[in-house]
Design a protein around this motif. Structure first.
Motif, PDB file in Angstrom:
ATOM      1  N   HIS A 203      -1.763  -0.987  -3.992  1.00  0.00           N
ATOM      2  CA  HIS A 203      -2.884  -0.057  -3.800  1.00  0.00           C
ATOM      3  C   HIS A 203      -2.316   1.296  -3.426  1.00  0.00           C
ATOM      4  O   HIS A 203      -1.370   1.379  -2.657  1.00  0.00           O
ATOM      5  N   THR A 204      -2.881   2.343  -4.007  1.00  0.00           N
ATOM      6  CA  THR A 204      -2.353   3.676  -3.711  1.00  0.00           C
ATOM      7  C   THR A 204      -3.458   4.556  -3.161  1.00  0.00           C
ATOM      8  O   THR A 204      -4.646   4.335  -3.422  1.00  0.00           O
ATOM      9  N   LEU A 205      -3.047   5.565  -2.421  1.00  0.00           N
ATOM     10  CA  LEU A 205      -3.973   6.595  -1.981  1.00  0.00           C
ATOM     11  C   LEU A 205      -3.235   7.922  -1.948  1.00  0.00           C
ATOM     12  O   LEU A 205      -2.007   7.946  -1.979  1.00  0.00           O
TER      13      LEU A 205
ATOM     14  N   VAL B 148      -9.855   8.299   6.097  1.00  0.00           N
ATOM     15  CA  VAL B 148      -8.843   7.273   6.343  1.00  0.00           C
ATOM     16  C   VAL B 148      -8.894   6.834   7.806  1.00  0.00           C
ATOM     17  O   VAL B 148      -8.822   5.638   8.120  1.00  0.00           O
TER      18      VAL B 148
ATOM     19  N   PHE C 112      -8.406   6.656  -4.973  1.00  0.00           N
ATOM     20  CA  PHE C 112      -7.620   5.449  -4.716  1.00  0.00           C
ATOM     21  C   PHE C 112      -7.175   4.838  -6.043  1.00  0.00           C
ATOM     22  O   PHE C 112      -7.858   4.979  -7.057  1.00  0.00           O
TER      23      PHE C 112
ATOM     24  N   TYR D 197       1.302   5.473  -0.208  1.00  0.00           N
ATOM     25  CA  TYR D 197       0.728   6.810  -0.144  1.00  0.00           C
ATOM     26  C   TYR D 197       1.500   7.689  -1.128  1.00  0.00           C
ATOM     27  O   TYR D 197       2.722   7.834  -1.033  1.00  0.00           O
TER      28      TYR D 197
ATOM     29  N   ARG E 144     -16.726   3.797   5.395  1.00  0.00           N
ATOM     30  CA  ARG E 144     -16.329   4.914   4.522  1.00  0.00           C
ATOM     31  C   ARG E 144     -17.071   6.206   4.834  1.00  0.00           C
ATOM     32  O   ARG E 144     -16.899   7.201   4.124  1.00  0.00           O
TER      33      ARG E 144
ATOM     34  N   ILE F 176       0.876  -1.172   0.000  1.00  0.00           N
ATOM     35  CA  ILE F 176       0.000   0.000   0.000  1.00  0.00           C
ATOM     36  C   ILE F 176       0.909   1.216   0.000  1.00  0.00           C
ATOM     37  O   ILE F 176       1.880   1.290   0.773  1.00  0.00           O
TER      38      ILE F 176
END
Lengths: 626, 357, 269
Positions: free
Chosen positions: A283-285, A449, A293, A111, A438, A109
């Motif tokens: 997975h990115t945010l 988050v 996302f 950021y 969410r 993951i």
């Protein structure tokens, strides 16, 4: 060939009837689970009374499934799944038999920080970003990104599979059809459910041989009425039948469908220098806007699926996805892997992000609902395919029970046989824990988050709940949104310029707001129209009515935002040169359904819905890799 | 991949097989194929024979008297005047047998395409069609052909004999040697039972002939001509007039994209000049012209495969990022085709005497 | 006396025309890269032939239509989902390669054998239909060879129109050079017709036709004979994508007069 057909050949304008036992709408993962389970029972119990047809005595149950897309493998989903339910159905499944499938090998993951300073970040986030940059020598920081040192258990996919939904559904359809027990018909959009009072007695296929406005034309063939003892609705979050049922029956008390997202993806041939191994899940945010996302899954043979989710909580009046997708790919962390790659496929879909809270009535007289449109997505784990599959399996088990008992498909019987099964299943437990996960995003990225972390780490015991609101609420007007970046005079000038050229605003506004121009390379970075043609291979069969209709033109006339144009994944909705109701070009539409929930104007007499009606249409994507 | 065949399967007897035109002459495709056959005969040191099929063969044989053929064979008679599969294939197989050919080269025409596969089968041989190149490499003949509608090109050879090859136009220059008197050996053919009568030739569309295979220019109209223009209206009649005037002035051949010819099925206003025969591309034709001008076409792969054999390509289109820009056209003019073509016609019309190409 | 035609349509799957295709040359010869991932459709010309067959069968009572396809069984099964709602037919599948790199004689042999095995096929009423071109091999050879193998020498290629007069005479228009048609008349079947596009639009999907077809399609698929279809005797020296990348000069923001002048000069040059 029955008598009706003969009649039809003589007088093709009569609406024909077809009687079946079970009519199914939409061939997605949920229907895959349903049909696989049901077909197995029909094979195993072949000849026994409960799997005999009542509409065609002497024959097995007549089960048909209609899918609007032109083939069974034209679905879209960025797909990494634990495959718990899928593996339960296919214990001997060998991923190497399914093109593009691979076990998950590595998860990360990440950021993403903003390398351009163009994204909208709150003060809190800007401070956090500065801190990360300041500590970059001690943190796992590289290429403007922070790799999270651990993956929260609720997001782990270890032991799961990376797949292409198109290839997986093709594989499933082969398994199911070869039994000969059920029939799957792609290229056949279902227009609406047939209701008699509160009972669903079947479905009506969309009319063919009609003009764009639906009036009969050469070769007119009114959609057939397929009458069934049971109608199984699995047509997804924006399916025509599901929507009509929601309009008819409403949602259960306390439920809403206010949270949505567009997922847009590309399938890429990775460049030679890329060292990502098959099964890698990223997975990115945080970027290109904090709310967006991203995902990147690596298939075998140097192919990757990657894309972003743009949620309805991104309160922008020029909410585009395509350009954001390009900026996301160009982020140094990702571009390092992607530069030199070639686009193979492209697509987009709407995701129903209200999850369990968006659940409609799961069963009624003569019908049952499964899959994403039935609120099965787990919004905490971001998992939907496996859950959808499971709902189909559960319904099939319930249906088999009722068939065995010889009981009719009434609401009460279906609730006992299906809804109760679902309530006791892991799909329900998981989605209940996730249902408020969410909520925090309605108050911003950081709150979101945090809320997700709280829900996830306490397994849904504690939640950061917020009031739900229709996605149109909170969308500022352009002047307000750009007040600190673009003067109102300049905004007006850009507006007029875009209107004159009948193009959306987002490109011009994003550039003016500081986003760099996209350096088109003709391979991976291509225009949106080229993505449609090269990646999506979008097609629209003639003879069907337009499936996007603006309900009340007067409402569109006075709409200042026209978010439907900006948010259209395929630029199929464009400004009208006359400035009024936007224009819809069916030949570009990929049926993502984003226009439904991006419409900012309430439909006269129905505030829960916008001024756009989305019917079932044929055509759309022609790529089997998504 | 299997090994190429060895030299022992090289050709010893080459037959050039051609149909005589109605006027008794040999057409350009036949003369091109003759050039190819001469080259091959030389390369292999093989005997060259010529086989002619038509009502009368002498005039055609005389026109190629100096081609170096060992013998000129012919099947002739009124029943061989026009294209008809039963008679043509009987004639072709008789010639192949008479010449004891192990290699047969014929031009790719609609007539040969119809009858030669059956003839090859009866002669216990094999056939390759739509061949766009011939090359001898270390004593082996390699033929060039395309697969998946001009998407990919292959070079291959085959071991079966007789080997019949139909050669596309434009591969060789037409044979241009001298004529004279040629000895023609008439090959008898058993009377052929056929249930088919030829009733004649009809133009595909009434009025102006717009498919002109010999034109120097291919003009392709795309779907944009019938879409809404800047004023929000469609201008199909104006589009049709522009296209018609342009064709009249230039004698160009007219082509179209699939989406435009398909519109007739959708009840839209259509350009009446266009039929499915005009369609160029993946599911249409792949014409050969020295120059091609695309207007209002997006230039995507399925369409552009129809341009494979167009040498110089230019396009007029409103989208600078369209497919033509990605190395498919030599020049892309980003402009309104209505305005550009209007002006082009004006310029051509000013000096109509010089305009014909 | 029995009436109507026995129409056998030959046609199989090809990659959906919009897909990007690349060759993959392996030890067994050339194939398409990622062939299993590519969506496929009924070959467009064969599809026209099928629609024409269905149209003719509807007009002449007692007619029957068969669709004979050589292709991988699983892909044929999927293909039927998109084809079987279009027109009533009996399906005769042959489990073998549908690759464009197969030799037409081998495909023709498989087709002719399958047609020969159709029970109750009346050859005196036989119309053998197919496409005159294809989106895969596009040799325009298979149909004529099938005809030869079945002993039919009345062959019509690139047909856009077939009509039957009152006395049963069949008139055909075949595309020939220069945008013209060759107009022929044939007394009676059997005959071979390689269709161009014809004039019929794609029929709408009819669920009833689909259901009726599918009842015989699945059993037919289960019984489909397996055949080896390849390209014996053919040696491929190379198969590649054409390298015809051009340097495109993009002319924009230039007055129309200037563009028109340049085009005229180029046309005349």
């Amino acid at each position: 060939m029955g008598p009706d057909l003969e009649k039809g050949t003589e007088n093709p304008v009569d609406r024909l009837n077809l009687d079946v036992d079970i009519a199914c709408v939409g061939f997605g993962p949920a229907m895959g689970g349903f049909l696989t389970t049901l077909a197995r029972e029909m094979e195993q119990a072949s000849g026994e009374p409960h799997v005999q047809s009542t509409v065609l005595p002497g024959m097995p149950l007549q089960v048909v499934c209609y899918e609007r897309a032109d083939d069974v493998n034209f679905g879209v989903s960025g797909l990494v799944t634990e495959a718990r339910a899928i593996r339960n159905t296919f214990p001997d499944m060998n991923p190497s038999e399914i093109p593009l499938a691979h076990p998950v090998s590595e998860e990360r993951i990440v950021y993403l920080l903003d390398p351009h300073g163009a994204s909208r970040r709150s003060l809190g986030l800007r401070i956090a970003d500065s801190a990360i940059r300041g500590l970059r020598w001690v943190l796992p920081y590289r290429r403007s990104a922070l790799e999270l040192p651990f993956i929260p258990p609720f997001l782990k996919k270890h032991g799961g599979l990376v797949m292409s939904i198109g290839q997986f559904m093709q594989w499933v359809s082969n398994q199911v059809s070869s039994s000969g027990m059920v029939q799957i018909w792609p290229g056949t959009p279902v227009g609406e459910p047939i209701l008699e009072g509160k009972q669903v007695v079947g479905v009506r296929i969309a009319d063919q041989g009609v003009q764009k406005d639906g009036t009969p034309d050469v070769g007119y063939m009114p959609g057939m009425d397929v009458r069934a003892r049971l109608t199984v609705v699995g047509d997804g979050p924006v399916g025509a039948v599901g929507q009509r049922l929601d309009e008819q029956f409403g949602l259960p008390e306390g439920h809403h469908q206010h949270d949505w997202a567009v997922g847009m993806k590309v399938v890429v041939s990775l460049p030679d220098h890329c060292d990502l191994v098959p099964g890698t899940v990223l997975h990115t945010l945080g970027y290109p806007e904090p709310e967006i996302f991203g995902f990147l899954y690596v298939h075998p043979e140097r192919i990757a699926s990657l894309g972003i989710f743009v949620p309805s909580t991104l309160a922008s009046p020029v909410r585009t996805v395509y350009r954001y997708l390009q900026h996301w790919m160009l982020h140094p962390y990702l571009w390092h892997h992607l530069e030199g790659g070639t686009l193979r496929s492209w697509g987009a879909k709407t995701l129903q992000e209200s999850g369990r809270l968006g659940e409609p009535y799961l069963a009624g007289d003569g019908y049952a609902r499964i899959g994403e449109g039935s609120g099965s997505t787990n919004v905490l784990t971001g998992s939907g395919v496996d859950e959808a599959w499971m709902t189909g399996v559960l319904l099939a088990e319930g249906v088999i029970d009722l068939l065995k008992k010889g009981e009719p498909f009434t609401q009460a019987n279906l609730e006992a046989a299906y809804t109760n099964r679902r309530r006791k299943s892991w799909v329900e437990t998981g989605s209940r824990k996730a249902q408020h996960a969410r909520d925090g995003f309605r108050k911003g990225f950081v709150t979101g988050v945090l809320g997700m972390a709280v829900s996830g780490l306490t397994r849904g015991a504690l939640n950061l709940k917020t009031r739900s609101a229709h996605p149109r609420e909170g969308i500022p007007d352009l002047n307000q949104y750009y007040r600190d970046r673009i003067s109102s005079e300049e905004l007006q000038r850009i507006r007029e310029e875009c209107a004159k050229n009948a193009i959306p605003l987002h490109d011009a506004l994003m550039t003016r707001a500081g986003w760099p121009e996209i350096p088109l390379d003709g391979k991976l970075l291509i225009s949106q129209q080229d993505a449609l043609l090269l990646g999506g291979k979008v097609q629209a069969a003639p003879g069907f009515a337009d499936h996007v209709m603006f309900v009340d033109p007067a409402v569109c006339e006075q709409c200042g935002t026209r978010l439907c144009i900006e948010a259209c994944s395929a630029q199929a909705i464009a400004p009208s040169p006359s400035g009024g109701t936007p224009e819809f070009d069916r030949e570009k539409c990929i049926h993502c359904g984003a226009c439904i929930w991006n419409c900012t104007q309430p439909r006269p007499g129905d505030r829960e819905r916008g001024n756009i009606r989305f019917y079932a249409g044929a055509g759309g994507l022609h790529s089997a890799e998504n | 991949m299997t090994e190429p065949v060895r030299n022992d399967s090289a050709m010893k007897k080459i037959l050039l097989l051609a149909f005589v035109e109605e006027n008794g002459a040999l057409g350009k495709p036949a003369l091109e194929a003759l050039s190819g056959a001469c080259e091959l005969a030389q390369a292999f040191g093989a005997a060259l024979n010529v086989g002619l099929i038509g009502e009368f063969a002498q005039k055609a044989a005389d026109s190629i008297a100096s081609c170096g053929a060992n013998q000129i064979l012919a099947v002739q008679g009124p029943e061989f005047a026009s294209a008809r599969c039963a008679t043509d294939s009987a004639a072709a197989v008789a010639l192949i047998r008479a010449a004891e050919a192990d290699f047969v080269l014929a031009p790719q025409t609609t007539r040969s395409a119809r009858c030669m596969p059956g003839a090859a089968f009866r002669a216990k041989g094999r056939i390759d069609t739509r061949i766009t190149g011939l090359r001898v490499d270390e004593g082996t003949l390699l033929i060039q052909r395309w697969y998946y509608r001009q998407r990919m090109v292959a070079e291959l050879t085959r071991s079966q004999r007789p080997w019949v090859v139909l050669l596309e136009p434009g591969v060789f220059s037409p044979w241009s040697g001298g004529g004279g008197h040629a000895e023609v050996s008439i090959v008898p053919v058993e009377p052929v039972e056929t249930r088919t009568r030829i009733a004649g030739i009809e133009p595909a569309s009434a009025g102006t002939q717009t498919i002109r295979p010999d034109a120097d220019l291919l003009f392709v109209a795309g779907a944009g001509w019938t879409k809404k223009q800047a004023d929000g209206e469609v201008h199909v009649e104006e589009a049709e007039n522009l296209i018609r005037n342009f064709l009249d002035l230039t004698h160009a051949s007219l082509g179209s994209s699939k989406s435009l010819v398909d519109q007739s099925g959708e009840g839209q206003k259509v350009i009446s000049l266009l039929t499915h025969m005009h369609q160029v591309g993946q599911t249409g034709s792949t014409p050969r012209h020295p120059k091609g001008l695309a207007t209002c076409c997006h230039g995507e792969e399925p369409h552009v495969v129809g341009w494979r054999f167009i040498n110089e390509r230019r396009a007029v289109n409103l989208d600078p990022n369209c497919g033509w820009a990605r190395g498919k056209a030599d020049v892309l003019y980003v402009a309104d085709a209505f305005a550009v073509m209007g002006k082009v016609i004006e310029l051509l019309g000013k000096d109509a005497g010089q305009a014909a190409v | 006396m029995e009436s109507g035609y026995h129409i056998v349509v030959c046609g199989s799957l090809v990659p959906d025309p919009l897909q990007t295709l690349e060759p993959d040359v392996g030890p067994k010869g050339p194939a398409l890269k990622n062939e299993m991932v590519l969506p496929s459709v009924l070959d467009p010309w064969a599809a026209h032939a099928l629609y024409e067959a269905a149209h003719l069968a509807k007009e002449y009572a007692g007619s029957k239509v068969w669709l004979v396809s050589v292709g991988p069984k699983q892909r044929l099964q999927q293909l039927m989902m998109t084809v079987a709602q279009k027109a009533p037919f009996s399906f005769v599948p042959v489990d073998g390669s549908a690759s464009g790199f197969c030799d037409p004689f081998e495909t023709a042999t498989a087709l002719a054998n399958a047609i020969g095995a159709i029970p109750d096929l009346d050859r005196s009423r036989l119309l053998l239909f197919g496409g005159y071109a294809s989106a895969s091999r596009d040799a325009g050879v298979t149909l004529q060879v099938v005809g030869e193998m079945l002993g039919i020498t009345e062959v019509f290629l690139a047909v856009d129109s077939l009509s039957v007069s009152e006395n049963g005479e069949i008139s055909l228009l075949e595309r020939v050079e220069g945008g013209n048609y060759l107009f022929s008349e044939c007394d009676c079947p059997p005959l071979v017709v390689g269709w161009a596009t014809g004039h019929l639009p794609e029929p709408p999907n009819n669920p009833q036709i689909g259901m009726a077809n599918m009842r015989s399609i699945m059993p037919a698929l289960q019984k489909a004979p397996q055949v080896q279809v390849g390209a014996e005797g053919v040696s491929f020296a190379k198969v590649e994508l054409p390298q015809q990348q051009r340097t495109t000069r993009i002319v924009k923001d230039v007055p129309v007069e200037q563009i028109a002048g340049e085009i005229v000069a180029w046309i005349r040059g």
